[in-house]
Write an enzyme that holds these catalytic residues in place. Structure first.
Site, PDB file in Angstrom:
ATOM      1  N   LYS A 112     -13.077  -2.006   0.684  1.00  0.00           N
ATOM      2  CA  LYS A 112     -11.905  -0.318  -0.074  1.00  0.00           C
ATOM      3  C   LYS A 112     -12.976  -0.371  -0.751  1.00  0.00           C
ATOM      4  O   LYS A 112     -14.019  -0.274  -1.678  1.00  0.00           O
ATOM      5  CB  LYS A 112     -10.533  -1.317  -0.376  1.00  0.00           C
ATOM      6  CG  LYS A 112      -9.673  -0.937   1.279  1.00  0.00           C
ATOM      7  CD  LYS A 112      -8.057  -0.861   1.585  1.00  0.00           C
ATOM      8  CE  LYS A 112      -7.783  -0.838   2.721  1.00  0.00           C
ATOM      9  NZ  LYS A 112      -7.159  -1.899   3.472  1.00  0.00           N
ATOM     10  N   SER A 134       0.665  -1.124   0.062  1.00  0.00           N
ATOM     11  CA  SER A 134       0.308   0.295   0.035  1.00  0.00           C
ATOM     12  C   SER A 134       0.669   1.192   0.000  1.00  0.00           C
ATOM     13  O   SER A 134       0.349   2.564  -0.574  1.00  0.00           O
ATOM     14  CB  SER A 134      -0.438  -0.581   1.492  1.00  0.00           C
ATOM     15  OG  SER A 134      -0.650  -0.356   2.337  1.00  0.00           O
ATOM     16  N   HIS A 158      -5.859  -4.208  -1.339  1.00  0.00           N
ATOM     17  CA  HIS A 158      -5.391  -3.180  -2.297  1.00  0.00           C
ATOM     18  C   HIS A 158      -5.533  -3.408  -3.718  1.00  0.00           C
ATOM     19  O   HIS A 158      -5.612  -3.224  -4.792  1.00  0.00           O
ATOM     20  CB  HIS A 158      -4.258  -2.833  -2.219  1.00  0.00           C
ATOM     21  CG  HIS A 158      -4.276  -1.528  -0.706  1.00  0.00           C
ATOM     22  ND1 HIS A 158      -5.356  -0.794  -0.813  1.00  0.00           N
ATOM     23  CD2 HIS A 158      -3.681  -1.484   0.865  1.00  0.00           C
ATOM     24  CE1 HIS A 158      -5.155   0.229   0.435  1.00  0.00           C
ATOM     25  NE2 HIS A 158      -3.832  -0.612   1.162  1.00  0.00           N
TER      26      HIS A 158
HETATM   27  C1  LIG Z   1      -6.963  -2.458   4.582  1.00  0.00           C
HETATM   28  C2  LIG Z   1      -5.720  -4.089   4.717  1.00  0.00           C
HETATM   29  C3  LIG Z   1      -6.719  -4.610   5.927  1.00  0.00           C
HETATM   30  C4  LIG Z   1      -7.353  -3.945   6.272  1.00  0.00           C
HETATM   31  O1  LIG Z   1      -8.906  -4.383   5.632  1.00  0.00           O
HETATM   32  P1  LIG Z   1      -9.545  -4.220   7.454  1.00  0.00           P
HETATM   33  O2  LIG Z   1     -11.705  -4.685   6.333  1.00  0.00           O
HETATM   34  O3  LIG Z   1     -10.192  -2.437   6.751  1.00  0.00           O
HETATM   35  O4  LIG Z   1      -9.474  -4.338   8.429  1.00  0.00           O
HETATM   36  C5  LIG Z   1      -6.311  -5.811   5.617  1.00  0.00           C
HETATM   37  N1  LIG Z   1      -5.064  -6.043   4.418  1.00  0.00           N
HETATM   38  C6  LIG Z   1      -4.370  -5.355   4.435  1.00  0.00           C
HETATM   39  C7  LIG Z   1      -3.406  -5.627   3.084  1.00  0.00           C
HETATM   40  C8  LIG Z   1      -4.996  -3.827   3.708  1.00  0.00           C
HETATM   41  O5  LIG Z   1      -4.595  -3.494   2.746  1.00  0.00           O
END
Ligand SMILES: *Cc1c(COP(=O)(O)O)cnc(C)c1O
Length: 396
Positions: free
Chosen positions: A242, A183, A211
């Site tokens: 996301k 990210s 992502h």
């Molecule tokens: C955003 C993210 C998470 C967490 O996701 P949530 O559903 O908000 O807990 C986990 N792993 C990665 C790689 C992320 O970017």
């Protein structure tokens, strides 16, 4: 007795502030979208949400959420295995499996929980987890909760991964764990090469598609689409928070025995509430929308290419990206903060990242492109970058 503890916390918090690491939250007073209104900064264009497909304020999803509330109520008041499983939870799990071409899926309250609950039920001290150095905090925590031996390889470094696989060769089972997209840089993990090494050294593969789902691959099916590995990766995790609408919820999807075991033993699943019907109902609708045609994915890819090309042409130093994350490298930490603050005055909402979130001397502004952005909005962002870039002496 709180007094001593309070003093300790006050000092620690002051230290965080003195180090310039204190996080302030900006307050949004409209739905999440490309153009938002904030308290204090007024109207801004949003370039720092994970709203990749622009679905966070989608009318059809809102309607589907309302309908699910009307027919299934507000909350489930239970964990899944006691009485928290609705027909729509099962339907959503099926939709996720179809989307990724996997055998079965288990829902969690968040991907943080999916990652927190994926290793410990499957692996013991006889096994090995081989993890990318830039993996998300939730994978790191998940690994910590598991008794398996831990190995860490340098980000996307296949020679180092191979060395770690050799080191772990006497372990019973080996699993390689990686983010699909990292990210902070926007690079896609070399899942094709990881898979090859996994075959060579008899290891399983776990990819966190948080992502990459909805973003990577022509139809947004993630790294397994990008690398032609559909159905091959044993464990995928992901988020509904996301590209997939941005509400809340996570999942693990993959081989059916793995999912079956997680339903029996995964602690965040067994001991935490079921996702609300509104989220399940809207997420089902979301899969309908993004599989009926490819316009959102196409728009996202067009927008990302457009933005990256314009920024490069303007003279900015952009990290190579295969996702919707565009890291504008500034290297200097105070400069990244100054740059982001100046952009905010121009009505552009972005975040500057610096050590310890990224390595020392690698400060940057992360821009996240969305299918919701119009060309005019992307131009406005590029123009603001150019203006501030000249003012701060980064561009000639
Ligand atoms: C955003 C993210 C998470 C967490 O996701 P949530 O559903 O908000 O807990 C986990 N792993 C990665 C790689 C992320 O970017």
């Amino acid at each position: 007795m709180y007094t001593n503890f309070q003093k300790y916390l006050q000092q620690e918090i002051q230290q965080i502030k003195d180090d310039g690491l204190y996080k302030n939250e900006r307050i949004i007073i409209t739905p999440q979208s490309a153009a938002i209104k904030t308290q204090g900064e007024g109207d801004v264009l949003n370039f720092c949400a994970n709203n990749y497909l622009g679905l966070a304020d989608n009318k059809e999803l809102i309607e589907a959420a309302k309908q699910a509330m009307d027919t299934r109520g507000y909350g489930m008041s239970s964990v899944r295995f006691i009485c928290g499983t609705g027909d729509i939870h099962k339907e959503l799990e099926k939709k996720i499996s179809e989307f990724f071409g996997t055998e079965d899926t288990i829902l969690y309250a968040a991907c943080f929980d999916a990652n927190g609950g994926v290793f410990e039920p499957l692996f013991t001290e006889q096994d090995a987890i081989i993890s990318d150095s830039l993996n998300h905090a939730s994978i790191i925590d998940g690994v910590r909760l598991c008794k398996a031996k831990r190995f860490r390889y340098n980000n996307a470094d296949m020679a180092d991964l191979e060395a770690k696989l050799i080191e772990a060769k006497d372990c019973r089972f080996k699993v390689i764990a990686t983010d699909g997209v990292f990210s902070m840089d926007g690079n896609v993990a070399p899942v094709d090469k990881i898979y090859e090494l996994a075959q060579k050294y008899d290891a399983l593969v776990m990819v966190d598609e948080s992502h990459s789902a909805g973003v990577v691959g022509k139809t947004g099916r993630g790294t397994t689409e990008q690398y032609n590995l559909r159905g091959k990766i044993e464990i995928l995790t992901g988020t509904l928070g996301k590209a997939f609408g941005g509400a809340v919820g996570g999942f693990t999807t993959g081989k059916k025995e793995i999912i079956e075991m997680l339903r029996q033993r995964s602690r965040p699943y067994l001991f935490s509430n079921s996702i609300p019907p509104s989220v399940a109902g809207a997420a089902i609708k979301m899969f309908e929308i993004i599989t009926k045609d490819n316009h959102l994915q196409d728009k996202l890819h067009d927008n990302t290419n457009y933005f990256v090309e314009k920024m490069k042409a303007a003279g900015f130093d952009i990290k190579p990206t295969q996702s919707a994350i565009c890291a504008v490298m500034l290297y200097d930490a105070p400069l990244s903060q100054k740059f982001a603050a100046e952009l905010s005055k121009e009505g552009i909402y972005v975040t500057g990242f610096y050590y310890p979130v990224v390595p020392k001397g690698q400060a940057r502004i992360r821009v996240q492109v969305s299918a919701a952005h119009t060309k005019e909005q992307l131009d406005k962002c590029v123009n603001a970058f150019v203006k501030i870039g000249k003012e701060l002496g980064i561009l000639k």
